[in-house]
Design a protein around this motif. Structure first.
Motif, short mmCIF file in Angstrom:
data_model
loop_
_atom_site.label_atom_id
_atom_site.label_comp_id
_atom_site.label_asym_id
_atom_site.label_seq_id
_atom_site.Cartn_x
_atom_site.Cartn_y
_atom_site.Cartn_z
N GLY A 34 0.82 -1.29 0.06
CA GLY A 34 0.05 0.05 -0.17
C GLY A 34 1.00 1.32 -0.08
O GLY A 34 2.16 1.11 0.56
N ALA A 35 0.27 2.42 -0.33
CA ALA A 35 1.05 3.70 -0.75
C ALA A 35 1.64 4.06 0.71
O ALA A 35 2.88 4.84 0.92
CB ALA A 35 0.17 4.70 -1.25
N SER A 36 0.90 3.94 1.79
CA SER A 36 1.25 4.40 3.13
C SER A 36 2.42 3.83 3.74
O SER A 36 3.45 4.45 3.96
CB SER A 36 0.01 4.49 4.26
N TYR A 41 -2.00 14.78 2.93
CA TYR A 41 -2.62 13.53 3.48
C TYR A 41 -1.94 13.31 4.92
O TYR A 41 -0.81 13.21 5.00
CB TYR A 41 -2.12 12.63 2.52
N TYR A 71 7.54 15.77 -0.65
CA TYR A 71 6.24 14.94 -0.65
C TYR A 71 5.12 15.64 -1.35
O TYR A 71 4.89 16.83 -0.97
CB TYR A 71 5.88 14.51 0.71
N VAL A 97 1.14 15.27 -3.72
CA VAL A 97 -0.15 14.52 -4.18
C VAL A 97 -0.49 15.36 -5.59
O VAL A 97 -1.36 16.18 -5.31
CB VAL A 97 -1.37 14.40 -3.45
N ASN A 135 -4.88 15.69 -2.26
CA ASN A 135 -5.45 15.40 -0.77
C ASN A 135 -5.10 16.63 0.22
O ASN A 135 -3.84 16.48 0.40
CB ASN A 135 -5.25 14.13 -0.29
N ASP A 191 2.43 10.99 -4.61
CA ASP A 191 1.65 10.12 -4.16
C ASP A 191 0.77 10.12 -5.25
O ASP A 191 -0.12 11.16 -5.31
CB ASP A 191 1.12 10.64 -2.75
N TYR A 229 -4.59 8.98 -6.62
CA TYR A 229 -5.84 9.21 -7.12
C TYR A 229 -6.09 9.58 -8.62
O TYR A 229 -6.85 9.87 -9.36
CB TYR A 229 -6.39 10.80 -6.61
N SER A 250 -1.49 2.94 -5.96
CA SER A 250 -2.22 2.02 -4.99
C SER A 250 -3.48 1.32 -5.65
O SER A 250 -4.09 2.23 -6.56
CB SER A 250 -2.75 2.99 -3.86
N SER A 309 -5.93 0.94 -3.46
CA SER A 309 -6.85 1.34 -2.52
C SER A 309 -8.00 2.06 -3.02
O SER A 309 -9.13 1.94 -2.64
CB SER A 309 -6.36 2.05 -1.20
N LYS A 310 -7.91 3.13 -4.16
CA LYS A 310 -8.76 3.95 -4.42
C LYS A 310 -9.53 3.44 -5.84
O LYS A 310 -10.55 4.04 -6.18
CB LYS A 310 -8.25 5.24 -4.75
N ARG A 357 -4.15 -4.72 -0.02
CA ARG A 357 -2.92 -3.99 0.27
C ARG A 357 -1.67 -4.18 -0.76
O ARG A 357 -0.60 -4.81 -0.47
CB ARG A 357 -2.44 -4.50 1.68
#
Ligand SMILES: Cc1ncc(COP(=O)(O)O)c(C=O)c1O
Length: 275
Positions: free
Chosen positions: A85-87, A113, A177, A179, A184, A212, A215, A261, A263-264, A271
Protein backbone atom coordinates in the motif's frame (compact mmCIF):
# COMPACT_ATOMS: atom_id res chain seq x y z
CA UNK A 1 -37.34 5.98 3.26
CA UNK A 2 -36.73 2.91 5.40
CA UNK A 3 -34.38 3.94 8.28
CA UNK A 4 -32.47 0.66 7.71
CA UNK A 5 -31.46 1.91 4.24
CA UNK A 6 -29.57 4.87 5.69
CA UNK A 7 -25.81 4.42 5.51
CA UNK A 8 -23.71 6.69 7.64
CA UNK A 9 -21.00 8.43 5.61
CA UNK A 10 -17.94 9.40 7.57
CA UNK A 11 -16.46 12.37 5.71
CA UNK A 12 -13.37 12.45 7.94
CA UNK A 13 -11.90 9.31 6.38
CA UNK A 14 -11.94 8.15 2.75
CA UNK A 15 -13.71 4.87 3.40
CA UNK A 16 -15.72 3.67 0.39
CA UNK A 17 -19.23 2.34 0.82
CA UNK A 18 -18.85 -1.49 1.06
CA UNK A 19 -21.59 -1.80 -1.59
CA UNK A 20 -19.23 -0.40 -4.25
CA UNK A 21 -16.43 -2.87 -3.55
CA UNK A 22 -16.03 -5.39 -6.42
CA UNK A 23 -16.33 -8.49 -4.21
CA UNK A 24 -17.70 -10.78 -6.91
CA UNK A 25 -15.02 -9.82 -9.44
CA UNK A 26 -12.29 -10.40 -6.84
CA UNK A 27 -13.78 -13.78 -5.95
CA UNK A 28 -13.76 -14.82 -9.61
CA UNK A 29 -10.27 -13.46 -10.21
CA UNK A 30 -8.77 -15.33 -7.20
CA UNK A 31 -10.51 -18.53 -8.20
CA UNK A 32 -9.17 -18.23 -11.75
CA UNK A 33 -5.61 -17.40 -10.63
CA UNK A 34 -5.48 -20.22 -8.09
CA UNK A 35 -6.88 -22.80 -10.49
CA UNK A 36 -4.10 -22.28 -13.08
CA UNK A 37 -1.25 -24.86 -13.18
CA UNK A 38 1.22 -22.04 -12.32
CA UNK A 39 -0.31 -21.88 -8.84
CA UNK A 40 1.55 -25.13 -8.06
CA UNK A 41 4.99 -24.17 -9.41
CA UNK A 42 8.02 -22.47 -7.82
CA UNK A 43 6.93 -19.15 -9.37
CA UNK A 44 3.46 -19.41 -7.89
CA UNK A 45 1.80 -16.24 -6.68
CA UNK A 46 1.63 -17.85 -3.21
CA UNK A 47 5.43 -18.29 -3.00
CA UNK A 48 7.89 -15.77 -1.49
CA UNK A 49 8.98 -14.65 -4.96
CA UNK A 50 11.64 -12.03 -5.67
CA UNK A 51 12.27 -8.93 -3.55
CA UNK A 52 10.43 -6.64 -6.00
CA UNK A 53 7.31 -8.82 -6.03
CA UNK A 54 5.52 -11.39 -8.21
CA UNK A 55 7.01 -11.05 -11.71
CA UNK A 56 3.79 -11.68 -13.72
CA UNK A 57 1.97 -9.04 -11.70
CA UNK A 58 4.81 -6.56 -12.22
CA UNK A 59 4.78 -7.27 -15.99
CA UNK A 60 1.04 -6.63 -16.17
CA UNK A 61 1.18 -3.50 -14.04
CA UNK A 62 4.02 -2.10 -16.17
CA UNK A 63 1.98 -2.67 -19.35
CA UNK A 64 -1.20 -1.23 -17.83
CA UNK A 65 0.54 1.89 -16.47
CA UNK A 66 2.11 2.43 -19.90
CA UNK A 67 -1.33 2.55 -21.52
CA UNK A 68 -2.65 4.94 -18.86
CA UNK A 69 0.31 7.33 -18.49
CA UNK A 70 1.51 7.16 -22.12
CA UNK A 71 5.12 8.06 -21.19
CA UNK A 72 7.71 8.79 -23.90
CA UNK A 73 9.22 5.31 -23.32
CA UNK A 74 7.19 2.25 -22.16
CA UNK A 75 7.33 1.60 -18.40
CA UNK A 76 9.48 -1.49 -17.85
CA UNK A 77 8.93 -4.26 -15.31
CA UNK A 78 12.21 -3.36 -13.54
CA UNK A 79 10.65 -0.06 -12.50
CA UNK A 80 7.74 -1.74 -10.71
CA UNK A 81 7.96 -2.86 -7.08
CA UNK A 82 5.07 -4.47 -5.21
CA UNK A 83 4.46 -3.52 -1.57
CA UNK A 84 1.64 -3.30 0.95
CA UNK A 85 0.00 0.00 0.00
CA UNK A 86 1.05 3.61 -0.60
CA UNK A 87 1.25 4.56 3.08
CA UNK A 88 3.34 1.56 4.04
CA UNK A 89 5.50 2.05 0.98
CA UNK A 90 6.19 5.65 1.98
CA UNK A 91 7.95 4.23 5.06
CA UNK A 92 9.93 1.82 2.83
CA UNK A 93 10.93 4.67 0.52
CA UNK A 94 12.18 6.74 3.46
CA UNK A 95 14.07 3.76 4.82
CA UNK A 96 15.80 3.24 1.48
CA UNK A 97 16.37 6.82 0.32
CA UNK A 98 16.84 8.94 3.44
CA UNK A 99 19.04 9.03 6.51
CA UNK A 100 18.04 11.48 9.28
CA UNK A 101 21.75 12.20 9.78
CA UNK A 102 22.13 13.37 6.17
CA UNK A 103 18.65 14.20 4.86
CA UNK A 104 17.77 17.69 6.01
CA UNK A 105 14.05 18.38 5.50
CA UNK A 106 10.79 16.95 4.16
CA UNK A 107 8.96 19.57 2.05
CA UNK A 108 5.20 19.45 1.45
CA UNK A 109 2.04 21.46 0.88
CA UNK A 110 0.03 21.88 4.10
CA UNK A 111 -2.48 20.52 4.81
CA UNK A 112 -1.72 17.21 3.16
CA UNK A 113 -2.60 13.50 3.52
CA UNK A 114 -2.46 13.28 7.31
CA UNK A 115 -1.03 9.72 7.59
CA UNK A 116 2.06 10.78 5.63
CA UNK A 117 3.14 13.15 8.43
CA UNK A 118 3.18 10.36 10.99
CA UNK A 119 5.24 8.20 8.65
CA UNK A 120 7.77 11.07 8.31
CA UNK A 121 7.91 11.49 12.10
CA UNK A 122 8.44 7.75 12.60
CA UNK A 123 11.27 7.77 10.04
CA UNK A 124 13.19 10.25 12.23
CA UNK A 125 12.01 13.56 10.75
CA UNK A 126 9.83 14.89 13.60
CA UNK A 127 10.29 18.68 13.69
CA UNK A 128 11.81 18.65 10.19
CA UNK A 129 8.66 18.88 8.05
CA UNK A 130 8.56 22.15 6.09
CA UNK A 131 5.54 23.61 4.31
CA UNK A 132 5.37 25.08 0.81
CA UNK A 133 2.39 27.20 -0.31
CA UNK A 134 0.27 26.22 -3.32
CA UNK A 135 -1.73 28.21 -5.86
CA UNK A 136 -4.04 27.19 -8.69
CA UNK A 137 -1.12 25.51 -10.56
CA UNK A 138 0.03 23.50 -7.54
CA UNK A 139 3.15 23.74 -5.37
CA UNK A 140 4.91 27.14 -5.41
CA UNK A 141 8.26 26.10 -6.90
CA UNK A 142 9.92 29.54 -6.59
CA UNK A 143 9.25 29.52 -2.84
CA UNK A 144 10.51 25.94 -2.56
CA UNK A 145 13.69 26.78 -4.45
CA UNK A 146 14.45 29.79 -2.23
CA UNK A 147 13.86 27.79 0.95
CA UNK A 148 16.05 24.89 -0.22
CA UNK A 149 18.86 27.34 -0.87
CA UNK A 150 18.47 28.95 2.58
CA UNK A 151 18.41 25.50 4.22
CA UNK A 152 21.61 24.46 2.48
CA UNK A 153 23.39 27.73 3.22
CA UNK A 154 22.65 27.30 6.93
CA UNK A 155 23.77 23.66 7.22
CA UNK A 156 26.60 22.04 5.26
CA UNK A 157 25.89 18.56 3.93
CA UNK A 158 26.60 15.94 6.61
CA UNK A 159 28.94 13.10 5.78
CA UNK A 160 28.24 11.02 8.89
CA UNK A 161 25.72 8.63 7.34
CA UNK A 162 24.17 6.14 9.76
CA UNK A 163 22.98 3.76 7.04
CA UNK A 164 25.02 1.23 5.11
CA UNK A 165 25.26 1.93 1.38
CA UNK A 166 23.76 -0.91 -0.70
CA UNK A 167 23.42 -1.23 -4.49
CA UNK A 168 19.68 -0.51 -4.23
CA UNK A 169 19.76 2.52 -1.92
CA UNK A 170 20.85 6.14 -2.02
CA UNK A 171 20.55 9.00 0.47
CA UNK A 172 19.04 12.26 -0.75
CA UNK A 173 19.53 15.56 1.00
CA UNK A 174 15.82 16.47 0.82
CA UNK A 175 12.44 14.83 0.21
CA UNK A 176 9.61 16.66 -1.54
CA UNK A 177 6.30 14.93 -0.85
CA UNK A 178 3.19 15.81 -2.85
CA UNK A 179 -0.09 14.56 -4.31
CA UNK A 180 0.17 16.24 -7.74
CA UNK A 181 -3.13 14.99 -9.19
CA UNK A 182 -6.40 15.43 -7.28
CA UNK A 183 -4.39 16.56 -4.25
CA UNK A 184 -5.57 15.54 -0.81
CA UNK A 185 -7.29 17.67 0.47
CA UNK A 186 -7.44 20.54 -2.09
CA UNK A 187 -8.29 18.38 -5.15
CA UNK A 188 -5.91 20.49 -7.29
CA UNK A 189 -4.04 19.19 -10.34
CA UNK A 190 -0.48 20.46 -10.69
CA UNK A 191 0.22 21.95 -14.14
CA UNK A 192 2.68 20.31 -16.56
CA UNK A 193 4.92 23.39 -16.39
CA UNK A 194 5.16 23.16 -12.60
CA UNK A 195 5.92 19.43 -12.77
CA UNK A 196 8.91 20.16 -14.99
CA UNK A 197 10.08 22.98 -12.72
CA UNK A 198 9.73 20.67 -9.75
CA UNK A 199 11.94 17.99 -11.31
CA UNK A 200 14.61 20.58 -12.19
CA UNK A 201 14.61 21.94 -8.63
CA UNK A 202 14.85 18.41 -7.18
CA UNK A 203 17.83 17.63 -9.40
CA UNK A 204 19.56 20.87 -8.46
CA UNK A 205 19.13 20.38 -4.70
CA UNK A 206 19.64 16.61 -4.41
CA UNK A 207 15.99 15.98 -3.51
CA UNK A 208 13.80 12.95 -4.06
CA UNK A 209 10.26 13.76 -5.14
CA UNK A 210 7.90 11.26 -3.55
CA UNK A 211 4.76 11.59 -5.61
CA UNK A 212 1.59 10.12 -4.15
CA UNK A 213 -0.23 9.21 -7.38
CA UNK A 214 -3.06 7.22 -5.79
CA UNK A 215 -5.91 9.34 -7.23
CA UNK A 216 -4.72 9.65 -10.84
CA UNK A 217 -7.30 7.18 -12.19
CA UNK A 218 -10.31 8.74 -10.48
CA UNK A 219 -11.12 11.43 -13.05
CA UNK A 220 -14.18 11.72 -15.24
CA UNK A 221 -14.80 13.34 -18.60
CA UNK A 222 -16.39 16.77 -18.35
CA UNK A 223 -18.71 16.21 -21.30
CA UNK A 224 -22.13 14.86 -20.34
CA UNK A 225 -22.10 12.50 -23.34
CA UNK A 226 -19.03 10.62 -22.08
CA UNK A 227 -19.90 8.79 -18.91
CA UNK A 228 -16.83 6.61 -18.54
CA UNK A 229 -13.86 7.07 -16.23
CA UNK A 230 -10.77 8.55 -17.84
CA UNK A 231 -8.62 6.13 -19.80
CA UNK A 232 -5.41 8.14 -19.74
CA UNK A 233 -3.72 10.51 -17.38
CA UNK A 234 -4.49 14.23 -17.39
CA UNK A 235 -0.85 15.12 -16.58
CA UNK A 236 2.42 13.15 -16.64
CA UNK A 237 3.63 11.90 -13.26
CA UNK A 238 6.80 13.56 -11.92
CA UNK A 239 8.50 10.15 -12.25
CA UNK A 240 7.75 10.13 -16.00
CA UNK A 241 8.80 13.78 -16.38
CA UNK A 242 12.12 12.82 -14.76
CA UNK A 243 12.64 10.15 -17.44
CA UNK A 244 12.41 12.57 -20.41
CA UNK A 245 13.25 16.05 -19.13
CA UNK A 246 16.58 17.52 -20.34
CA UNK A 247 17.91 14.12 -21.40
CA UNK A 248 16.63 12.17 -18.37
CA UNK A 249 18.11 11.39 -14.95
CA UNK A 250 21.85 11.66 -14.33
CA UNK A 251 22.05 8.34 -12.46
CA UNK A 252 20.17 5.05 -12.07
CA UNK A 253 17.93 6.39 -9.29
CA UNK A 254 16.76 9.70 -10.74
CA UNK A 255 14.91 12.25 -8.60
CA UNK A 256 11.29 11.04 -8.51
CA UNK A 257 9.35 8.06 -7.20
CA UNK A 258 5.69 7.30 -7.85
CA UNK A 259 3.62 5.77 -5.08
CA UNK A 260 0.53 4.09 -6.56
CA UNK A 261 -2.23 2.09 -4.91
CA UNK A 262 -5.18 -0.19 -5.61
CA UNK A 263 -6.93 1.25 -2.52
CA UNK A 264 -8.79 3.90 -4.50
CA UNK A 265 -9.64 1.88 -7.60
CA UNK A 266 -10.41 -1.61 -6.22
CA UNK A 267 -10.62 -1.59 -2.41
CA UNK A 268 -8.48 -0.36 0.53
CA UNK A 269 -8.17 -3.90 1.90
CA UNK A 270 -6.23 -4.95 -1.19
CA UNK A 271 -2.86 -4.02 0.23
CA UNK A 272 -0.91 -3.99 -3.00
CA UNK A 273 0.88 -1.06 -4.55
CA UNK A 274 2.88 -0.45 -7.69
CA UNK A 275 5.62 2.18 -7.97
C1 LIG B 1 -2.88 10.95 -0.76
C2 LIG B 1 -3.13 9.58 -0.23
N1 LIG B 1 -2.16 8.64 -0.32
C3 LIG B 1 -2.35 7.40 0.12
C4 LIG B 1 -3.56 7.02 0.70
C5 LIG B 1 -3.72 5.62 1.19
O1 LIG B 1 -3.16 4.70 0.30
P1 LIG B 1 -2.96 3.18 0.75
O2 LIG B 1 -4.31 2.68 1.17
O3 LIG B 1 -2.44 2.49 -0.46
O4 LIG B 1 -2.01 3.18 1.90
C6 LIG B 1 -4.58 7.96 0.85
C7 LIG B 1 -5.86 7.56 1.46
O5 LIG B 1 -6.66 8.31 1.88
C8 LIG B 1 -4.36 9.26 0.37
O6 LIG B 1 -5.30 10.20 0.48
Amino acid sequence: MNPNDVTEINLRLGWPNPRVLPIKLLQEASQLALSKPEAYTRDSLLEYGTDDGFKSLRDKIAAWLTTFYLPSQPITTERICISGGASQNLACVLDTFTDPAVTQYIWMIAPTYFCACRVFDDAGFAGRLRTVPEDSEGMDICFLCEQLKIAEDTRPVSTVATKTRRPWNKTYRHVIYLVPTFANPSGRIMSARRREELVRVARKHDASIVSDDVYDMLGWYYSASENEGIRKTCQPRPVDVDRYLDGGPSDYFGNAISNGSFSKIIGPGLRTVAD
